[in-house]
Design an enzyme around this catalytic site. Sequence first.
Site, mmCIF file in Angstrom:
data_model
loop_
_atom_site.group_PDB
_atom_site.id
_atom_site.type_symbol
_atom_site.label_atom_id
_atom_site.label_comp_id
_atom_site.label_asym_id
_atom_site.label_seq_id
_atom_site.Cartn_x
_atom_site.Cartn_y
_atom_site.Cartn_z
ATOM 1 N N VAL A 168 26.169 -12.106 13.262
ATOM 2 C CA VAL A 168 25.163 -13.145 13.066
ATOM 3 C C VAL A 168 24.743 -13.704 14.417
ATOM 4 C CG1 VAL A 168 24.870 -15.534 12.285
ATOM 5 C CG2 VAL A 168 25.806 -13.826 10.730
ATOM 6 N N LYS A 169 23.441 -13.843 14.604
ATOM 7 C CA LYS A 169 22.930 -14.524 15.800
ATOM 8 C C LYS A 169 22.442 -15.899 15.375
ATOM 9 C CE LYS A 169 19.935 -13.985 19.823
ATOM 10 N NZ LYS A 169 19.370 -15.348 19.864
ATOM 11 N N GLN A 170 23.036 -16.915 15.976
ATOM 12 C CA GLN A 170 22.708 -18.278 15.587
ATOM 13 C C GLN A 170 22.581 -19.155 16.822
ATOM 14 O OE1 GLN A 170 21.195 -20.622 13.947
ATOM 15 N NE2 GLN A 170 22.262 -19.966 12.060
ATOM 16 N N TYR B 66 17.878 -17.830 11.523
ATOM 17 C CA TYR B 66 17.164 -18.980 12.055
ATOM 18 C C TYR B 66 16.536 -19.816 10.948
ATOM 19 C CZ TYR B 66 17.578 -16.989 16.762
ATOM 20 O OH TYR B 66 18.063 -16.504 17.960
#
Length: 285
Positions: free
Chosen positions: A236-238, A201
């Site tokens: 990946v968290k986006q 983030y």
Amino acid sequence: MSKIIDLLGDKAGYYLDHTCKTIDKSLIHVPAPDTVDKIWIDSDRNIRVLNSLQTLLGTGRLANTGYVSILPVDQDIEHTAGASFAPNPIYFDPENIVKLALEGGCNAVASTFGILGSVARKYAHKIPFVVKLNHNELLSYPTTYDQVLFGTVKEAWNMGAVAVGATIYFGSEQSRRQLVEIAEAFEYAHELGMATILWCYLRNSDFKKDGVDYHAAADLTGQADRLGVTIKADIVKQKLPDNNGGFKAIGFGKTDERMYTQLASEHPIDLCRYQVANGIWDVSV
């Protein structure tokens, strides 16, 4: 499909009939049932990490599709428990959070050391645990924003976790310290055989310019993804991009005009394709 069309309404054609002509599909890694064999088998991940990745990908209603649906609940620390659980007070009880992930057919449940540790003996063998290593707590005053470690990788491993997760606030004053901390944590997690998930983030008040918020700009978030996979985040968290041109608007970093003319367009699908290409192997969770 008819339900999707109904939900999209007058935007159905805009999304469903679009063909991405920026970054070709052959240049990205598309989720598939054989993701581990096709993507990770040649990497330096050890056998236990490959097994952990397969466990994540092979659990829940999306098992063996290459896609993952992970229930993340760390809002009790990030946003205060009262504000997060007031609409549904049953979730003050950690067991109900894990039950929700199970009933929803999730691939895994991601939460804090406190939540998962309190029910680990009962549930760690029933649904993959992803332990969030760091948090931004909101009890400090004046309010500050910084992700700090709340536990250790070894503690998560002892809990029976399949993976560890962490957040880096790229662009913040603390981002370089966070980068070093999480890179070291991920290295140790891989040694122990756990997969790694990074919330990539952005956080900087200067990323808002002339009334436009660039925290979800494709060029900035794409580079955050690139930094995330560089420290060996397996997933990946986006956030999905809703605009582009953050580097140019704010006036920093390095750019090539082809980032905006050839590799992306204003269409949301093309902006997302740009993110994925930057992340090498990028799964939104």
